[in-house]
Design an enzyme around this catalytic site. Structure first.
Site, PDB file in Angstrom:
ATOM      1  N   HIS A   8     -19.770 -55.836  10.208  1.00  0.00           N
ATOM      2  CA  HIS A   8     -19.580 -56.438  11.524  1.00  0.00           C
ATOM      3  C   HIS A   8     -20.434 -57.703  11.498  1.00  0.00           C
ATOM      4  CE1 HIS A   8     -18.819 -52.117  12.643  1.00  0.00           C
ATOM      5  NE2 HIS A   8     -17.736 -52.728  13.077  1.00  0.00           N
ATOM      6  N   ASP A  54     -23.954 -56.830  11.899  1.00  0.00           N
ATOM      7  CA  ASP A  54     -24.581 -56.091  10.795  1.00  0.00           C
ATOM      8  C   ASP A  54     -25.290 -57.115   9.912  1.00  0.00           C
ATOM      9  OD1 ASP A  54     -23.523 -53.531  11.452  1.00  0.00           O
ATOM     10  OD2 ASP A  54     -21.667 -53.968  10.364  1.00  0.00           O
TER      11      ASP A  54
HETATM   12  C1  3MF Z   1     -13.038 -47.739  15.069  1.00  0.00           C
HETATM   13  C2  3MF Z   1     -13.196 -48.118  13.691  1.00  0.00           C
HETATM   14  C3  3MF Z   1     -14.272 -49.096  13.388  1.00  0.00           C
HETATM   15  C4  3MF Z   1     -13.739 -50.344  12.765  1.00  0.00           C
HETATM   16  C5  3MF Z   1     -14.868 -51.250  12.443  1.00  0.00           C
HETATM   17  C6  3MF Z   1     -14.394 -52.560  11.886  1.00  0.00           C
HETATM   18  C7  3MF Z   1     -16.286 -47.876  13.093  1.00  0.00           C
HETATM   19  O1  3MF Z   1     -12.217 -46.668  15.250  1.00  0.00           O
HETATM   20  O2  3MF Z   1     -12.496 -47.637  12.820  1.00  0.00           O
HETATM   21  O3  3MF Z   1     -15.180 -48.476  12.501  1.00  0.00           O
HETATM   22  O4  3MF Z   1     -13.088 -50.039  11.580  1.00  0.00           O
HETATM   23  O5  3MF Z   1     -15.562 -51.463  13.620  1.00  0.00           O
HETATM   24  O6  3MF Z   1     -13.817 -53.326  12.855  1.00  0.00           O
END
Ligand code: 3MF
Ligand code: MG
Length: 344
Positions: free
Chosen positions: A49, A52
């Protein structure tokens, strides 16, 4: 033969175990320490992200953001890792309570677009052209709250903004039918592929297919992958597993339905997924019960299951399959696959 695939996951896949009903049960591990774990676990790619890579980015200038992201790139390089993609986290800020690109508030929509540009700066500094859009809050709790036609137009506008901000960016939309919303505007692969053709440059807009999200939509992950492959739009995948229609579980790949996992590997391997540099991306969570020292097994196990399934896909007797298809003896084909999965 197995082993030509490169694997990735995001730092959020090593997590503390908090859920909506209880707090963290494991210590958090700092980002630099997580990076050191990647290679040992068998992974080469890091999914990000934007925050991150650059925590607290909303309080930093664009110059400071780029500087921070370059430091992260150096950290990656010293570990022999590469950034697979960056995704804008558009679902935590107070300005995105009612959605980001589709918020009813113009100032919030502007924030979302501005944040997406900063995300593209981060992707550029990390050395990746791929962006993932999980459109978390682009939907509604009640239908009357937004205009669904206008919402689609606003998502297209945001996509076009990103495409023109960096002419090399490729955008992979990650569809999900619900959660946190009651209904999302881009719930399936078909919607994501369709919206790409409303953008100014359809060939730069594709999908990130997540197994669990497809199951939540009541569809079959391998068929969704085939659909995206037919359009040359499978830019990346988020493999995991999901036990029926409930909260998004992000279980280890293949751990619920081995045959469903086999079929995902089958279509990916058949059409040389990865030859264009695509990663086998995971989006898996350790069970909350897992102790600190063993809270990365879900990653290793998912990768192992994938590679074992590659072997099974390649050792399946293709002539027998063809023969049974030509005879239309699908009962026998069913048994052939089951026997193969059971090692017979
Ligand atoms: C939500 C997800 C997320 C996205 C991630 C990348 C936690 O259901 O799957 O993972 O994949 O935020 O955009
Ligand atoms: Mg995901």
């Amino acid at each position: 033969m197995a082993g030509e695939y490169r694997f990735s996951f995001g730092p959020w896949n090593i997590h503390e175990g908090a859920d909506p009903f209880g707090p963290a049960v494991r210590d958090s591990i700092e980002f630099g320490k997580k990076l050191k774990m990647y290679k040992k676990l068998g992974f080469d790619g890091v999914q990000f992200h934007d925050d991150d890579a650059v925590p607290g980015m909303d309080n930093l200038s664009s110059e400071q953001i780029v500087k921070k992201a370059k430091e992260v790139r150096n950290m990656l390089e010293s570990e022999g890792l590469i950034a697979e993609f960056v995704a804008p986290r558009l679902w935590e800020d107070a300005r995105t309570i009612d959605g980001a690109y589709t918020s009813n508030d113009p100032a919030s929509r502007e924030y979302a677009k501005e944040r997406s540009r900063r995300m593209l700066d981060i992707a550029n500094a990390l050395g990746t052209k791929l962006v993932v859009l999980w459109l978390a809050r682009e939907g509604t709790y009640i239908r009357e709250a937004k205009d669904s036609k206008v919402a689609v137009e606003r998502i297209v506008e945001a996509i076009n903004d990103m495409l023109s901000y960096n002419p090399e960016t490729k955008i992979a939309i990650e569809p999900k039918p619900n959660e946190p919303m009651d209904q999302s505007y881009i719930p399936t692969t078909g919607h994501a592929v369709a919206i790409s053709y409303l953008s100014n440059e359809p060939e730069r807009v594709g999908v990130n297919i997540e197994t669990a999200h497809v199951i939540l939509a009541g569809l079959d992950p391998s068929d969704e992958m085939g659909f995206a492959l037919a359009y040359d739009k499978l830019f990346t995948v988020h493999l995991n597993d999901q036990n029926g229609l409930k909260f998004d579980e992000d279980k280890a790949f293949g751990s619920v339905d081995l045959r469903r996992a086999f079929n995902q590997v089958r279509i990916l391997d058949k059409y040389d997924y990865g030859k264009g540099g695509e990663f086998v991306g995971l989006d898996v969570k350790a069970m909350r019960t897992q102790k600190q020292e063993v809270a990365t097994k879900h990653l290793v196990n998912s990768r192992t299951i994938f590679l074992r399934l590659v072997e099974l896909v390649r050792s399946l007797d293709k002539n027998k399959v063809e023969k049974l298809i030509s005879e239309r003896d699908y009962e026998e084909l069913d048994m052939l696959i089951i026997n193969h999965l059971m090692g017979k």
